[in-house]
Design an enzyme around this catalytic site. Structure first.
Site: not given
Ligand code: NAD
Length: 493
Positions: A254, A389, A179
């Site tokens: 991650e 962040e 997803k």
């Molecule tokens: P997010 O956590 O809002 O969303 C990530 C994914 O999770 C999306 O596909 C979203 O639809 C899904 N999601 C949201 N709520 C959910 C739930 N309750 N159950 C299951 N899935 C759910 O993050 P974002 O805003 O898309 O991305 C930014 C974040 O990602 C930042 O904190 C960044 O640091 C992190 N990030 C980490 C890495 C790494 O390698 N450590 C890499 C890229 C991004």
């Protein structure tokens, strides 16, 4: 690429589908808010259908008859296709994320490399003979696929993050429900077309679209899923970990980072200034490993910060499709508001706003989600803007006197994803990186990553590792096979 509106579908069990509800979502270009695509908005029932397809494909499909060489061959072909469609894929990524085309092209190169790397790995682990204490026996270890893998990816590196999960999972022989972030699904959908083109059997990779709290939640909860791999924020990570507890599925998380970039007085001044910008302003700061915390030794602090500010003033903000652009918009109105709120917090906390902080006044950029590169000086670790962040182009500057102080400040964070040290004294570099509690540390560099090296975080930056052979291991179960070569009645009873 023309920005004519695309109509896309989900990919479940080898079929291109609308959602069960018939609901749709508009996908917008963050540069100008133009609608670039309409995609189905899935719900729990679509997620269940995708999971069932992956389950059936794993348990009863043709996929488990593919040899490791055959899986590797499909992955090599996938890498070739990514190279063939490099420009198209990169343009699609830029349209959907706003990042510059040069960044998207680099992403596509990295993605092809990841598929190639794991293609080569698919047939390299023939298992291991282990020493058994019983001379009349043979003991061996074999690695087997975990089963059905749910993969949930973020919006900042949509296809790159997906590739870090898809390639090792497929090399190991798993089936997948992926997803993408609901706001950046386009390259993942395009990727499914590539999988179809190279001939992965139906149900091996399923792409389901929709909101995280609905579709993602079902994927994390489902009893039919064996592993959930997630990249995203900590709040979501916690929910996924709780949902995964339902059937004790394996998890890989991650998560975020707030990463220190430490500059000692003896560093190569010009190079360290150059990389200080690159560390944080690359992709408008929307990088989990962004070097958003600049730590500068006190004796060079003022001169160094002046130089960073002067260079930052020249960053060209604009349309990622334009070759001259160095920094695009951020992803969404909601994210822009979050970054602006951090900037407000920084001011309230008493940090000095040395540069930026607002939206650019260029009339061409008024429809996009733009924010100026921003620098706060006089920061300290108690501040929220240092600890949390912002995930935007916001640098905070702290200063330190001694090596011990630098290490202490760098580690004073709930995160532990990445960090860097700039010095010409290699003994010092070695001492400092050994004490940095982070999954990746760079000496006199910032940002390099490649498939051969693992990626992941200490502390609250995550659980597990992606990339490298370690990333492949995450997608395997290890089985001990013991054979008695001289079986006789035991007569214990
Ligand atoms: P997010 O956590 O809002 O969303 C990530 C994914 O999770 C999306 O596909 C979203 O639809 C899904 N999601 C949201 N709520 C959910 C739930 N309750 N159950 C299951 N899935 C759910 O993050 P974002 O805003 O898309 O991305 C930014 C974040 O990602 C930042 O904190 C960044 O640091 C992190 N990030 C980490 C890495 C790494 O390698 N450590 C890499 C890229 C991004």
């Amino acid at each position: 690429m023309e920005s004519t509106m695309m109509q896309e579908k989900m990919y479940i069990n080898g079929q291109w589908m609308e959602s069960n509800s018939g609901e749709k979502r508009k996908i917008v270009n963050p540069y100008n808010q133009e609608v670039i695509a309409i995609v189905p908005e899935g719900n729990r029932s679509d997620a269940m259908a995708a999971i069932q397809a992956a389950r059936t494909s794993f348990d009863n499909g043709t996929w488990n008859k593919f040899t490791a060489n055959e899986r590797g061959a499909l992955l090599f072909q996938t890498a070739d296709k990514i190279r063939e469609y490099r420009q198209e894929l990169a343009e699609l990524e830029t349209l959907n994320t706003g990042k510059t085309l040069v960044e998207s092209l680099a992403d596509m190169d990295g993605i092809a490399d990841v598929f190639q790397y794991y293609a080569g790995y698919a047939d390299k682990d023939g298992g291991q003979i282990i020493t058994s204490p019983n001379p009349d026996s043979v003991s061996r270890l074999v690695r087997e696929p975990v089963g059905v893998c749910a993969q949930i990816t973020p919006w900042n590196y949509p296809l790159l993050q997906a590739s870090w999960k898809l390639a090792p999972a497929l090399a190991a022989g798993n089936t997948i429900v992926i997803k993408p972030s609901e706001i950046t699904p386009l390259t993942t959908i395009r990727m499914a077309k590539i999988f179809e083109e190279v001939g992965f059997p139906p149900g091996v990779v399923n792409v389901v679209l929709g909101a995280g709290a609905i579709v993602g939640q079902e994927m994390a909860e489902s009893n039919l899923v064996d592993l959930v791999s997630f990249t995203g924020g900590c709040i979501t990570g916690r929910k996924i970990m709780q949902a995964a507890a339902k059937n004790f599925k394996k998890i890989s998380l991650e998560l975020g980072g707030k990463n220190p970039n430490i500059v000692f007085a003896d560093a190569d001044f010009e190079t360290a200034v150059d990389y200080a910008l690159n560390a944080v302003f690359f992709h408008a700061g929307q990088v989990c490993s962004a070097g958003a915390r600049l730590l500068v030794q006190d004796s060079i602090h003022d001169r160094f910060v002046r130089a960073v500010i002067e260079r930052t003033k020249n960053i060209r903000i604009g349309n990622g499709m334009n070759k001259k652009t160095q920094m695009g918009p951020v992803i969404s109105a909601q994210h822009l508001a979050k970054i602006k709120n951090y900037i407000k917090t920084g001011l309230e906390e008493g940090a000095t706003l040395a540069l930026g902080g607002g939206s650019p006044d260029n009339p061409e950029l008024q429809k996009g989600f733009f924010i100026e590169p921003t620098i706060f000086t006089d920061c300290h670790t108690e501040m929220k803007i240092v600890q949390e962040e912002s995930f935007g182009p916001v640098m905070t500057v702290e200063t330190f006197g001694t090596e011990e102080e630098a290490i202490h400040l760098a580690n004073d964070s709930k995160y532990g994803l990445a960090g860097a040290v700039w010095t010409q004294d290699m003994n010092r570099a070695e001492r400092v990186v050994r004490k940095m509690r982070m999954g990746t540390v760079w000496i006199n560099d910032y940002h390099p990553y490649f498939p051969q090296a693992p990626w992941g975080g200490y502390k609250q930056s995550g659980i597990g590792r992606e990339l490298s052979h370690v990333g492949l291991d995450e997608y395997t179960e290890i089985k001990h096979v013991y054979m008695n070569t001289n079986p006789k009645p035991m007569k214990w009873f």
